[in-house]
Design a protein around this motif. Structure first.
Motif, PDB file in Angstrom:
ATOM      1  N   SER B  65      48.219  42.550  50.371  1.00  0.00           N
ATOM      2  CA  SER B  65      48.956  42.859  49.151  1.00  0.00           C
ATOM      3  C   SER B  65      48.651  41.833  48.061  1.00  0.00           C
ATOM      4  O   SER B  65      48.706  42.145  46.878  1.00  0.00           O
ATOM      5  N   TRP B  66      48.321  40.605  48.455  1.00  0.00           N
ATOM      6  CA  TRP B  66      47.958  39.590  47.477  1.00  0.00           C
ATOM      7  C   TRP B  66      46.573  39.833  46.912  1.00  0.00           C
ATOM      8  O   TRP B  66      46.401  39.985  45.708  1.00  0.00           O
ATOM      9  N   TYR B  67      45.555  39.847  47.811  1.00  0.00           N
ATOM     10  CA  TYR B  67      44.209  39.889  47.233  1.00  0.00           C
ATOM     11  C   TYR B  67      43.858  41.250  46.652  1.00  0.00           C
ATOM     12  O   TYR B  67      43.048  41.331  45.728  1.00  0.00           O
ATOM     13  N   SER B  68      44.499  42.332  47.133  1.00  0.00           N
ATOM     14  CA  SER B  68      44.164  43.627  46.544  1.00  0.00           C
ATOM     15  C   SER B  68      44.760  43.744  45.132  1.00  0.00           C
ATOM     16  O   SER B  68      44.136  44.302  44.228  1.00  0.00           O
ATOM     17  N   SER B  69      45.946  43.179  44.931  1.00  0.00           N
ATOM     18  CA  SER B  69      46.517  43.251  43.585  1.00  0.00           C
ATOM     19  C   SER B  69      45.729  42.360  42.629  1.00  0.00           C
ATOM     20  O   SER B  69      45.607  42.663  41.438  1.00  0.00           O
ATOM     21  N   TYR B  70      45.164  41.297  43.180  1.00  0.00           N
ATOM     22  CA  TYR B  70      44.288  40.423  42.397  1.00  0.00           C
ATOM     23  C   TYR B  70      43.086  41.211  41.898  1.00  0.00           C
ATOM     24  O   TYR B  70      42.727  41.178  40.714  1.00  0.00           O
ATOM     25  N   LEU B  71      42.468  41.980  42.810  1.00  0.00           N
ATOM     26  CA  LEU B  71      41.322  42.819  42.432  1.00  0.00           C
ATOM     27  C   LEU B  71      41.741  43.890  41.429  1.00  0.00           C
ATOM     28  O   LEU B  71      41.024  44.161  40.463  1.00  0.00           O
ATOM     29  N   ASN B  72      42.923  44.515  41.670  1.00  0.00           N
ATOM     30  CA  ASN B  72      43.412  45.534  40.733  1.00  0.00           C
ATOM     31  C   ASN B  72      43.450  44.996  39.321  1.00  0.00           C
ATOM     32  O   ASN B  72      42.991  45.632  38.386  1.00  0.00           O
ATOM     33  N   SER B  73      44.027  43.806  39.177  1.00  0.00           N
ATOM     34  CA  SER B  73      44.152  43.211  37.855  1.00  0.00           C
ATOM     35  C   SER B  73      42.780  43.016  37.221  1.00  0.00           C
ATOM     36  O   SER B  73      42.582  43.315  36.049  1.00  0.00           O
ATOM     37  N   ILE B  74      41.828  42.514  38.009  1.00  0.00           N
ATOM     38  CA  ILE B  74      40.489  42.276  37.461  1.00  0.00           C
ATOM     39  C   ILE B  74      39.876  43.599  37.004  1.00  0.00           C
ATOM     40  O   ILE B  74      39.289  43.687  35.912  1.00  0.00           O
ATOM     41  N   ILE B  75      40.048  44.668  37.799  1.00  0.00           N
ATOM     42  CA  ILE B  75      39.424  45.950  37.460  1.00  0.00           C
ATOM     43  C   ILE B  75      39.995  46.513  36.164  1.00  0.00           C
ATOM     44  O   ILE B  75      39.271  46.794  35.219  1.00  0.00           O
ATOM     45  N   TYR B  76      41.335  46.650  36.107  1.00  0.00           N
ATOM     46  CA  TYR B  76      41.864  47.306  34.904  1.00  0.00           C
ATOM     47  C   TYR B  76      41.711  46.435  33.667  1.00  0.00           C
ATOM     48  O   TYR B  76      41.557  46.946  32.562  1.00  0.00           O
ATOM     49  N   THR B  77      41.729  45.120  33.840  1.00  0.00           N
ATOM     50  CA  THR B  77      41.564  44.235  32.692  1.00  0.00           C
ATOM     51  C   THR B  77      40.161  44.348  32.097  1.00  0.00           C
ATOM     52  O   THR B  77      39.996  44.468  30.874  1.00  0.00           O
ATOM     53  N   SER B  78      39.149  44.369  32.986  1.00  0.00           N
ATOM     54  CA  SER B  78      37.777  44.502  32.492  1.00  0.00           C
ATOM     55  C   SER B  78      37.596  45.856  31.815  1.00  0.00           C
ATOM     56  O   SER B  78      36.988  45.958  30.733  1.00  0.00           O
ATOM     57  N   LYS B 222      48.545  48.087  41.478  1.00  0.00           N
ATOM     58  CA  LYS B 222      49.570  47.073  41.233  1.00  0.00           C
ATOM     59  C   LYS B 222      48.958  45.751  40.771  1.00  0.00           C
ATOM     60  O   LYS B 222      48.026  45.244  41.389  1.00  0.00           O
ATOM     61  N   PRO B 223      49.452  45.189  39.669  1.00  0.00           N
ATOM     62  CA  PRO B 223      48.865  43.951  39.162  1.00  0.00           C
ATOM     63  C   PRO B 223      49.335  42.712  39.917  1.00  0.00           C
ATOM     64  O   PRO B 223      50.391  42.726  40.549  1.00  0.00           O
ATOM     65  N   ILE B 224      48.529  41.663  39.814  1.00  0.00           N
ATOM     66  CA  ILE B 224      48.845  40.424  40.529  1.00  0.00           C
ATOM     67  C   ILE B 224      50.169  39.824  40.055  1.00  0.00           C
ATOM     68  O   ILE B 224      50.958  39.323  40.845  1.00  0.00           O
ATOM     69  N   ALA B 225      50.441  39.944  38.737  1.00  0.00           N
ATOM     70  CA  ALA B 225      51.673  39.349  38.207  1.00  0.00           C
ATOM     71  C   ALA B 225      52.907  40.013  38.810  1.00  0.00           C
ATOM     72  O   ALA B 225      53.943  39.377  38.984  1.00  0.00           O
ATOM     73  N   ALA B 226      52.788  41.300  39.145  1.00  0.00           N
ATOM     74  CA  ALA B 226      53.904  41.994  39.768  1.00  0.00           C
ATOM     75  C   ALA B 226      54.086  41.531  41.201  1.00  0.00           C
ATOM     76  O   ALA B 226      55.209  41.380  41.691  1.00  0.00           O
ATOM     77  N   THR B 227      52.988  41.300  41.898  1.00  0.00           N
ATOM     78  CA  THR B 227      53.078  40.804  43.270  1.00  0.00           C
ATOM     79  C   THR B 227      53.762  39.440  43.300  1.00  0.00           C
ATOM     80  O   THR B 227      54.498  39.113  44.224  1.00  0.00           O
TER      81      THR B 227
END
Lengths: 311, 273
Positions: B65-78, B222-227
């Motif tokens: 749940s930590w590292y996948s939300s980290y990746l999510n954030s990177i994807i949608y931000t880019s 789900k974004p990292i900040a939410a996690t």
């Protein structure tokens, strides 16, 4: 609402560079330019207009359930204006934004001027200065919440035990205000610095060579070459800092939760208490529309003053 | 090349690095928190960690749940940064070069979207994104963040573009360049610093935004900040893990700014064409 704005001139962000450039650079009139703007209009319409219409809808209705709504006219608007805590929060937020601008704009420009210009250290400085901007806002709040604590935080501990000043942001409203202000300065001055730095880098080298030949002092060079050239980016910086500080929510919410008392209850904290905490979507809708209009008017004033001042 | 680029006072560099040191203090403090166990953080004040542990980092990179939300954030931000830039470039050019019906009103209206109070927009966003099937997708968050990033991008680019003399456009037109060819071959390279700054700001504002991103996602995007808000449990806040996540959230942005640093720093090719 923005009637009369057509009297203002176009946005000219730089002083005329060479003599021959004087006022011949008037924009070409061409309505086909609308095609270039169309993608922006469509994307913003989807993300802004449709939600805004829903908010307008909320603001004139009393919603009991999705199927049971009563039109109440402007009642929520009257209520929002009448409540004294709303007016207090407005004054508080305005004061906070003014302080933020007064500190961050000069400081940011000074940092940009002092920043190294070339080599590895210039790049390193750029990255280091930008770091605070990259932290999610709730984490910024969390860092400062613990950093400023008198018992276990470095900042609060130093003030109390090294400087010998009694400081506790959870009890004293002045301390809480200062904590939020310092946090905002820490967090956002880099934004002003980065914009000003990019603006400074866009000044052509011959300007400085000419200044050097004329024997201009460092201050004269700054005052007459660098500062006028920064008008465009500083307009961005001032407006951006004003808007974001006027909407500040996450950081004070995390650090003080709006307290102690109401000392750091800014407009958006009040608003989200209404909308999310109590589900008063009607009053919250009306309140946020008024809020939105106030910000628009203030920004319009800023925008007009800043873009006209150089003409 | 001359070595001047504006003279600086002799003590300016010292003051600057002192400022950077002050700026880094809370961040170093956060790093210090991330490498010590929770009990030590809450126990008593200590400048240097008494016991150093990397357990927090291990937790971060092994918990899905930590590292996948980290990746999510990177994807949608880019995704958001690229989309915002593409949409904003022609619009900024139009604003900086042409007068057209309603241009000033439109420009100001765009800016006003930068200051929409998010708290009350959440409910409409939630409903709309569910009905059009963008709920809990990377694309959905990227589009939602265009609300505030597109106006910003248009605005920054317009400011920089207006700093470039219009004579350049005219000269290119006389030389037989069509508008698109001129734009791509001559104009874009001239404003590369503006593009760098814009990309960075879009990335940054999308990366740190929490309220909207959390509302329109549940699991897949789900974004990292939410996690991070999850670290509050019955036992209190997991400060160490929160600090670890905080340290790691800075990393992608630091990489982005390292890559665009030359575009920010190089400046314009004014008067070189």
């Amino acid at each position: 609402m923005t009637a009369g704005s057509q009297v203002s001139g176009e946005v000219v962000t730089t002083a005329p560079a060479e003599p021959q450039e004087t006022r011949t650079d008037l924009k070409r009139k061409d309505n086909r330019a609308w095609w270039l703007v169309l993608p922006v209009v469509v994307s913003v319409a989807f993300t802004a207009i449709i939600p805004l219409m829903t908010v307008v809808n909320f603001s004139v209705q009393d919603v009991f359930s999705p199927s049971d709504r009563v039109f109440v006219g402007l009642d929520w608007f009257y209520e929002a204006v009448r409540r004294p805590e709303n007016r207090e929060a407005f004054v508080r937020t305005l004061l906070f934004s003014a302080q933020v601008l007064l500190v961050e704009i000069p400081l940011g420009v000074a940092i940009a001027v002092a920043m190294p210009r070339r080599g590895f250290w210039a790049s390193a400085a750029l990255v280091l200065v930008a770091l605070p901007l990259l932290i999610p806002w709730n984490v910024v709040g969390t860092i400062w919440q613990i950093f400023a604590r008198a018992d276990i935080g470095l900042g609060g501990w130093t003030i109390n035990n090294v400087l010998g000043i009694g400081f506790n942001y959870t009890l004293d409203s002045t301390d809480a205000w200062i904590t939020i202000l310092v946090m905002d300065v820490w967090h956002w001055t880099p934004l002003v610095a980065l914009l000003a730095y990019a603006g400074l880098r866009s000044i052509p080298e011959p300007y400085f060579q000419a200044a050097q030949i004329d024997g201009a002092s460092g201050w004269a060079t700054f005052r007459h070459i660098q500062l006028p050239r920064l008008r465009g980016v500083l307009t961005i910086a001032i407006l951006l800092r004003f808007m974001d500080s006027f909407m500040i929510y996450t950081e004070p919410f995390v650090v003080t939760g709006g307290g102690p008392g109401n000392a750091t209850s800014f407009l958006s904290i009040l608003l989200s208490k209404m909308a999310v905490g109590q589900f008063d979507v009607g009053p919250a809708g009306a309140f946020s529309l008024i809020y939105f209009l106030i910000v628009q008017v203030l920004c319009y004033v800023f925008f007009t003053v800043l873009t006209r001042s150089g003409r | 090349m001359a070595r001047t680029t504006g003279r600086r006072l002799p003590w300016a560099r010292t003051v600057f690095w002192l400022y950077v040191a002050t700026l880094m203090l809370p961040l170093l403090w956060m790093f210090g928190m991330s490498i010590r166990p929770n009990e030590d953080i809450l126990g008593s004040f200590s400048l240097i960690p008494q016991r150093v542990t990397f357990d927090n980092y291990v937790t971060f990179f092994t918990d899905v749940s930590w590292y996948s939300s980290y990746l999510n954030s990177i994807i949608y931000t880019s995704l958001n940064a690229v989309m915002s830039l593409i949409v904003a470039l022609p619009a900024a050019y139009a604003f900086s070069r042409f007068r057209f019906a309603g241009d000033k009103h439109l420009f100001f209206w765009l800016l006003t979207n930068r200051m929409a109070p998010p708290a009350v927009f959440l409910l409409p966003f939630f409903q709309i994104y569910q009905s059009v099937g963008l709920f809990d997708t990377h694309l959905g968050v990227a589009i939602a963040h265009m609300l505030f990033n597109v106006p910003l991008a248009v605005w920054i680019l317009e400011g920089f573009m207006s700093g470039i003399p219009r004579e350049i456009d005219e000269t290119a037109a006389i030389d037989g360049y069509s508008l698109p060819r001129f734009f791509i071959r001559i104009f874009l390279p001239m404003i590369r610093s503006a593009i760098g700054v814009t990309l960075f700001f879009c990335f940054m504002f999308s990366w740190v935004e929490l309220l909207i991103a959390r509302t329109i996602t549940s699991v897949d995007a789900k974004p990292i900040a939410a996690t991070m808000t999850r670290t509050v449990s019955a036992a209190g806040v997991d400060w160490a893990l929160l600090a670890t996540a905080g340290v790691l959230t800075i990393v992608p942005g630091a990489i982005v700014i390292w890559f665009v640093r030359n575009y920010i720093a190089r400046g314009f090719a004014l008067g070189r064409v």
